[in-house]
Design a protein around this motif. Structure first.
Motif, PDB file in Angstrom:
ATOM      1  N   LYS A 159      39.779  33.396  25.928  1.00 37.97           N
ATOM      2  CA  LYS A 159      39.016  34.459  25.292  1.00 37.97           C
ATOM      3  C   LYS A 159      39.288  34.398  23.802  1.00 37.97           C
ATOM      4  CE  LYS A 159      38.761  37.678  29.200  1.00 37.97           C
ATOM      5  NZ  LYS A 159      39.039  39.057  29.675  1.00 37.97           N
ATOM      6  N   SER A 160      38.276  33.894  23.072  1.00 42.20           N
ATOM      7  CA  SER A 160      38.430  33.650  21.635  1.00 42.20           C
ATOM      8  C   SER A 160      39.635  32.739  21.419  1.00 42.20           C
ATOM      9  CB  SER A 160      38.572  34.968  20.873  1.00 42.20           C
ATOM     10  OG  SER A 160      37.410  35.759  21.069  1.00 42.20           O
ATOM     11  N   SER A 161      40.620  33.190  20.655  1.00 43.76           N
ATOM     12  CA  SER A 161      41.793  32.358  20.392  1.00 43.76           C
ATOM     13  C   SER A 161      42.904  32.587  21.414  1.00 43.76           C
ATOM     14  CB  SER A 161      42.331  32.647  18.986  1.00 43.76           C
ATOM     15  OG  SER A 161      42.679  34.018  18.865  1.00 43.76           O
ATOM     16  N   LEU A 162      42.666  33.497  22.361  1.00 40.95           N
ATOM     17  CA  LEU A 162      43.684  33.818  23.361  1.00 40.95           C
ATOM     18  C   LEU A 162      43.504  32.929  24.586  1.00 40.95           C
ATOM     19  CD1 LEU A 162      45.997  35.708  24.286  1.00 40.95           C
ATOM     20  CD2 LEU A 162      44.219  37.198  25.252  1.00 40.95           C
ATOM     21  N   VAL A 163      44.599  32.309  25.026  1.00 44.79           N
ATOM     22  CA  VAL A 163      44.583  31.465  26.219  1.00 44.79           C
ATOM     23  C   VAL A 163      45.598  32.021  27.209  1.00 44.79           C
ATOM     24  CG1 VAL A 163      44.942  29.158  27.159  1.00 44.79           C
ATOM     25  CG2 VAL A 163      43.916  29.432  24.892  1.00 44.79           C
ATOM     26  N   VAL A 164      45.116  32.340  28.419  1.00 41.05           N
ATOM     27  CA  VAL A 164      45.984  32.878  29.462  1.00 41.05           C
ATOM     28  C   VAL A 164      45.994  31.901  30.633  1.00 41.05           C
ATOM     29  CG1 VAL A 164      46.378  34.781  31.069  1.00 41.05           C
ATOM     30  CG2 VAL A 164      45.461  35.245  28.778  1.00 41.05           C
ATOM     31  N   GLU A 165      47.194  31.615  31.150  1.00 41.96           N
ATOM     32  CA  GLU A 165      47.323  30.747  32.313  1.00 41.96           C
ATOM     33  C   GLU A 165      48.064  31.485  33.415  1.00 41.96           C
ATOM     34  OE1 GLU A 165      49.149  27.083  31.121  1.00 41.96           O
ATOM     35  OE2 GLU A 165      47.243  26.241  30.424  1.00 41.96           O
ATOM     36  N   VAL A 166      47.497  31.423  34.626  1.00 46.71           N
ATOM     37  CA  VAL A 166      48.124  32.064  35.780  1.00 46.71           C
ATOM     38  C   VAL A 166      48.074  31.091  36.956  1.00 46.71           C
ATOM     39  CG1 VAL A 166      47.534  34.409  35.053  1.00 46.71           C
ATOM     40  CG2 VAL A 166      45.941  33.126  36.495  1.00 46.71           C
ATOM     41  N   ARG A 167      48.935  31.343  37.925  1.00 50.38           N
ATOM     42  CA  ARG A 167      48.939  30.507  39.118  1.00 50.38           C
ATOM     43  C   ARG A 167      47.864  30.978  40.089  1.00 50.38           C
ATOM     44  NH1 ARG A 167      52.382  26.716  39.722  1.00 50.38           N
ATOM     45  NH2 ARG A 167      54.224  26.572  38.397  1.00 50.38           N
ATOM     46  N   GLY A 168      47.273  29.990  40.780  1.00 48.23           N
ATOM     47  CA  GLY A 168      46.235  30.330  41.738  1.00 48.23           C
ATOM     48  C   GLY A 168      46.229  29.372  42.912  1.00 48.23           C
ATOM     49  N   GLU A 169      45.287  29.617  43.811  1.00 46.90           N
ATOM     50  CA  GLU A 169      45.123  28.778  44.999  1.00 46.90           C
ATOM     51  C   GLU A 169      43.668  28.325  45.084  1.00 46.90           C
ATOM     52  OE1 GLU A 169      45.269  29.116  49.901  1.00 46.90           O
ATOM     53  OE2 GLU A 169      45.702  30.855  48.637  1.00 46.90           O
ATOM     54  N   ALA A 170      43.467  27.015  45.310  1.00 44.93           N
ATOM     55  CA  ALA A 170      42.110  26.486  45.454  1.00 44.93           C
ATOM     56  C   ALA A 170      41.542  26.871  46.810  1.00 44.93           C
ATOM     57  CB  ALA A 170      42.122  24.973  45.300  1.00 44.93           C
ATOM     58  N   LEU A 171      40.328  27.404  46.815  1.00 44.80           N
ATOM     59  CA  LEU A 171      39.654  27.761  48.060  1.00 44.80           C
ATOM     60  C   LEU A 171      38.624  26.707  48.474  1.00 44.80           C
ATOM     61  CD1 LEU A 171      39.102  31.580  47.450  1.00 44.80           C
ATOM     62  CD2 LEU A 171      41.020  30.424  48.581  1.00 44.80           C
ATOM     63  N   ASP A 172      38.387  25.718  47.598  1.00 42.25           N
ATOM     64  CA  ASP A 172      37.449  24.629  47.889  1.00 42.25           C
ATOM     65  C   ASP A 172      38.045  23.328  47.357  1.00 42.25           C
ATOM     66  OD1 ASP A 172      35.231  26.363  48.809  1.00 42.25           O
ATOM     67  OD2 ASP A 172      35.139  26.970  46.700  1.00 42.25           O
ATOM     68  N   PRO A 173      37.667  22.182  47.954  1.00 38.15           N
ATOM     69  CA  PRO A 173      38.045  20.897  47.362  1.00 38.15           C
ATOM     70  C   PRO A 173      37.068  20.537  46.246  1.00 38.15           C
ATOM     71  CG  PRO A 173      36.823  20.509  49.374  1.00 38.15           C
ATOM     72  CD  PRO A 173      36.956  22.013  49.234  1.00 38.15           C
ATOM     73  N   GLY A 174      37.459  19.607  45.384  1.00 33.70           N
ATOM     74  CA  GLY A 174      36.532  19.181  44.341  1.00 33.70           C
ATOM     75  C   GLY A 174      37.105  18.093  43.463  1.00 33.70           C
ATOM     76  N   ALA A 175      36.184  17.400  42.766  1.00 35.07           N
ATOM     77  CA  ALA A 175      36.550  16.373  41.796  1.00 35.07           C
ATOM     78  C   ALA A 175      36.507  16.974  40.394  1.00 35.07           C
ATOM     79  CB  ALA A 175      35.594  15.195  41.894  1.00 35.07           C
ATOM     80  N   GLU A 176      36.980  16.208  39.420  1.00 36.90           N
ATOM     81  CA  GLU A 176      36.968  16.698  38.044  1.00 36.90           C
ATOM     82  C   GLU A 176      35.541  17.027  37.618  1.00 36.90           C
ATOM     83  OE1 GLU A 176      38.660  15.456  33.610  1.00 36.90           O
ATOM     84  OE2 GLU A 176      39.145  14.259  35.379  1.00 36.90           O
ATOM     85  N   GLY A 177      35.376  18.208  37.027  1.00 38.64           N
ATOM     86  CA  GLY A 177      34.058  18.659  36.606  1.00 38.64           C
ATOM     87  C   GLY A 177      33.353  19.533  37.620  1.00 38.64           C
ATOM     88  N   ASP A 178      33.834  19.544  38.880  1.00 40.43           N
ATOM     89  CA  ASP A 178      33.218  20.387  39.909  1.00 40.43           C
ATOM     90  C   ASP A 178      33.590  21.849  39.696  1.00 40.43           C
ATOM     91  OD1 ASP A 178      32.122  18.181  41.078  1.00 40.43           O
ATOM     92  OD2 ASP A 178      33.515  18.094  42.765  1.00 40.43           O
ATOM     93  N   ARG A 179      32.692  22.728  40.117  1.00 40.01           N
ATOM     94  CA  ARG A 179      32.966  24.168  40.092  1.00 40.01           C
ATOM     95  C   ARG A 179      33.417  24.589  41.492  1.00 40.01           C
ATOM     96  NH1 ARG A 179      30.884  28.579  36.817  1.00 40.01           N
ATOM     97  NH2 ARG A 179      29.761  26.984  35.642  1.00 40.01           N
ATOM     98  N   ILE A 180      34.573  25.224  41.586  1.00 43.95           N
ATOM     99  CA  ILE A 180      35.108  25.645  42.882  1.00 43.95           C
ATOM    100  C   ILE A 180      35.572  27.097  42.797  1.00 43.95           C
ATOM    101  CG2 ILE A 180      35.860  23.309  43.486  1.00 43.95           C
ATOM    102  CD1 ILE A 180      38.745  24.226  42.829  1.00 43.95           C
ATOM    103  N   ARG A 181      35.856  27.673  43.980  1.00 46.88           N
ATOM    104  CA  ARG A 181      36.427  29.019  44.035  1.00 46.88           C
ATOM    105  C   ARG A 181      37.952  28.919  44.029  1.00 46.88           C
ATOM    106  NH1 ARG A 181      35.169  31.413  49.232  1.00 46.88           N
ATOM    107  NH2 ARG A 181      35.390  29.239  49.892  1.00 46.88           N
ATOM    108  N   VAL A 182      38.583  29.793  43.277  1.00 47.54           N
ATOM    109  CA  VAL A 182      40.047  29.865  43.257  1.00 47.54           C
ATOM    110  C   VAL A 182      40.465  31.327  43.373  1.00 47.54           C
ATOM    111  CG1 VAL A 182      40.362  27.760  41.896  1.00 47.54           C
ATOM    112  CG2 VAL A 182      40.082  29.947  40.725  1.00 47.54           C
ATOM    113  N   ARG A 183      41.671  31.542  43.911  1.00 48.13           N
ATOM    114  CA  ARG A 183      42.206  32.903  44.026  1.00 48.13           C
ATOM    115  C   ARG A 183      43.367  33.071  43.059  1.00 48.13           C
ATOM    116  NH1 ARG A 183      43.104  33.170  49.146  1.00 48.13           N
ATOM    117  NH2 ARG A 183      41.338  34.502  49.707  1.00 48.13           N
TER     118      ARG A 183
END
Length: 204
Positions: A159-183
């Protein structure tokens, strides 16, 4: 002893070779093409068509003589090029290994874009099955997923100059560039994210 090399006054080129060379030029085709004339070949210069799509099964060529008279000739075309083929039956969903394929000369049509180098297919996943000896179309391939369902991922939110990183879990498989669901494991929210690398996604 003196040897003398005698060269022919001219190199004869067969009619079929002349037509094939003309078709390759009009198509911008670097590989082999067989041309079958469906009638007598008219004398004169080839004046039409301005181009021929590679893989076309037939074409009409038009020749003009010195007086400007034109005559047409229909031809059948058969195109060949090196392409990657399956060495054994390959099932949908497998990741292609170097031992699964080799490069051979095959007949091609304009309806299929074929892989021409093993590097284009090795390590990629098949989305449709192939028979032994069948060439590998590029649209039969998908990138190998680098994230699987259930994998732990780092979710990046910018968000603008702010970068936030959190841990999550992938709900779909995918390759680089794919859009997937994460929790998001903190908020339990389900987000849409783009895979940016192994174990990393970014919310657009």
């Amino acid at each position: 002893m003196r040897l003398r090399l005698v060269m022919p006054a001219a190199v004869r080129v067969t009619l079929d070779e002349t037509l094939a060379a003309a078709v390759r030029r009009l198509a911008g085709w670097r590989w082999r093409v067989e041309v079958e004339p469906l009638g007598p070949v008219p004398a004169g210069r080839l004046v039409f068509p301005p181009s021929i799509p590679p893989g076309a099964g037939s074409a009409t060529l038009r020749f003009a003589d010195d007086s400007g008279n034109e005559r047409a000739l229909a031809v059948r075309l058969s195109w060949s090029k090196p392409a990657v083929v399956a060495l054994r039956p390959l099932e949908r969903g497998i990741v292609i290994a170097p031992s699964d394929v080799e490069v051979r000369e095959v007949r091609v049509t304009r309806s299929l874009q074929l892989a021409t180098e093993a590097g284009e297919v090795v390590g990629r996943r098949l989305v449709r099955s192939l028979l032994a000896g069948e060439p590998v179309p590029l649209n039969y391939l998908s990138a190998t997923p680098i994230i699987q369902r259930g994998d732990s991922v780092i979710i990046t939110v910018r968000k603008s100059s702010l970068v936030v990183e959190v841990r999550g879990e992938a709900l779909d498989p995918g390759a680089e560039g794919d859009r997937i669901r994460v929790r998001n494991l903190q908020s339990k929210a389900v987000l849409q994210a783009v895979i940016t690398g192994p174990g990393r996604v970014e919310v657009p």
